[in-house]
Design an enzyme around this catalytic site. Structure first.
Site, PDB file in Angstrom:
ATOM      1  CE  LYS A   3     -12.355   4.560   0.030  1.00  0.00           C
ATOM      2  NZ  LYS A   3     -11.144   5.301  -0.208  1.00  0.00           N
ATOM      3  CG  ASP A   9      -4.373  -1.290  -3.147  1.00  0.00           C
ATOM      4  OD1 ASP A   9      -4.887  -1.381  -3.976  1.00  0.00           O
ATOM      5  OD2 ASP A   9      -4.626  -0.834  -2.029  1.00  0.00           O
ATOM      6  CG  ASP A  21      -7.946  -2.716  -1.810  1.00  0.00           C
ATOM      7  OD1 ASP A  21      -6.753  -3.024  -1.091  1.00  0.00           O
ATOM      8  OD2 ASP A  21      -8.335  -1.415  -2.033  1.00  0.00           O
TER       9      ASP A  21
END
Ligand code: GDD
Ligand code: MG
Length: 371
Positions: free
Chosen positions: A157, A106, A219
């Site tokens: 993250k 992506d 992204d």
């Protein structure tokens, strides 16, 4: 050169665009999104691509075929159940060469993979992660490196508390060069994440970062970034094959699409069969797919309106995404990153705003929604 592209995620953040269409083949400007990645890779000498699929794989195959439209040989591998980003790679093991690229499916980018491969070769790395700078790394894999590029830490993250004292946030771009030996670190037949299991293990053991500063990278996995990527393609901020279609103003208007008295401003693509009626105003960056109809006096600004959608007279569409076959009634307002799924019908005098998502096939009667 060989590349494995991971496309097994469900693309939940892009729903309803991905409700019935897998993310790799959602239309992006004028082609399935994956077309951009394949053309970019082919331009760096990739000729053999393995798509690691899960969700709705049959549709992906049907649309992308054998890859010849994009200059590569394309093969598909389907996991029996989601195996995670490393498990998926392990599952494709039999097809992999001694060195290969691995990519998240992506990313819209023009990163110089040729230079990344050259650095990988020079350092003798086991794995080289493409890195790009961002201002907020919390939704990505944050990578810490030494001067020479050796990775000293990988935080997937990271919470805000982990960011203190880091001068520049370089994140993993989802573009990796790997030696086949990496596969030995992944347990077979299990769900394993490359980000949380393999990268941390490889830190200090041959993991390097290649900083791709100054190149475009995005992204595309959320509606706001879908619109951002579309705009950047039309404005030429990222090198893609679409630029070849556009004139100096960033425009490609098929013949007879603009009625006398209609206004087109900025970078706009209007495909075959589009009709923009008198008094309508289209403001770029905007894409109008095949057969889209924009009624008299309607306004469409900074939006993507996919094939066959119809916008009635006096309607206002801004910063929105309309899937194929959507109908918008008279005077209805659709704005604020509203995303409408395939075949949605919105009656007259409605207002859809604030990132509302309307799922495929929904019908909203006249005046039914003011959100
Ligand atoms: N085959 C397969 N199987 N593919 C998968 C699976 C799976 O179980 N899970 C995820 N994928 C694919 C997705 O389709 C996507 O193309 C890619 O792996 C990454 O998954 P995302 O869900 O998009 O992850 P992310 O965006 O939150 O984070 C990843 O990308 C960031 C860059 O965009 C991580 O790799 C981060 O470290 C990175 O910074
Ligand atoms: Mg992603």
């Amino acid at each position: 050169m060989q590349a494995v592209i991971l496309v097994g995620g469900e693309g939940t953040r892009l729903r309803p665009l991905t409700s019935g269409t897998p993310k790799p083949i959602v239309t992006f400007v004028d082609r399935p999104f994956m077309g951009f990645m394949l053309q970019w890779l082919a331009s760096h000498g990739v000729d053999d691509v393995i798509m690691s699929c899960g969700f709705l794989a049959t549709k992906v195959k049907a649309v992308l075929g054998d890859g010849s439209d994009y200059g590569v040989r394309l093969r598909f591998v389907e996991e029996p159940e989601p195996r995670g980003t490393a498990g998926a790679l392990k599952y494709a093991e039999d097809l992999l060469e001694d060195r290969f690229l691995m990519l998240n499916g992506d990313v819209l980018t023009d990163v110089d993979v040729t230079a990344q491969l050259a650095q990988h070769e020079r350092t003798g790395a086991t794995g080289t992660l493409g890195l790009v700078p961002v201002t907020d790394p919390t939704q990505y894999g944050l990578v810490l490196t030494k001067e020479d590029g050796e990775v000293t830490g990988f935080l997937e993250k990271p919470g805000r508390d982990k960011l203190e004292g880091i001068p520049e946030y370089l994140i993993s771009a989802g573009i990796y060069v790997l030696e086949r030996s990496v596969l030995d670190r992944i347990e077979p037949d299990r769900n394993v994440s490359i980000e949380t299991v393999v990268w941390p293990q490889l830190v200090g053991d041959g993991l390097f970062g290649y900083a791709a500063r100054g190149r475009y990278w995005l992204d595309i996995g959320t509606p706001d970034r879908y619109l951002e990527g579309t705009a950047d393609i039309l404005l030429g901020n990222v090198e893609t094959a679409v630029s070849d279609r556009l004139d100096a103003r960033g425009r490609a208007l098929a013949p007879d699409t603009v009625a006398p008295g209609a206004i087109v401003v900025g970078a706009v693509i209007a495909e075959e069969g589009v009709r923009i009626e008198a008094g309508a105003r289209i403001v770029g960056p905007t894409v109008l797919g095949r057969g889209v109809h924009v009624g008299a006096g309607a306004v469409v600004e900074r939006s993507v309106v996919l094939d066959g959608s119809r916008i009635a007279g006096g309607a206002f569409v801004a910063d929105a995404i309309l899937s194929p076959g959507v109908r918008i009634g008279e005077r209805t307002v659709v704005q604020g990153q509203a995303v409408l799924g395939e075949g949605v019908v919105v009656g007259a005098d409605c207002k859809l705003d604030h990132g509302i998502k309307v799922f495929p096939g929904t019908t909203l009667p006249d005046g039914a929604v003011r959100f």
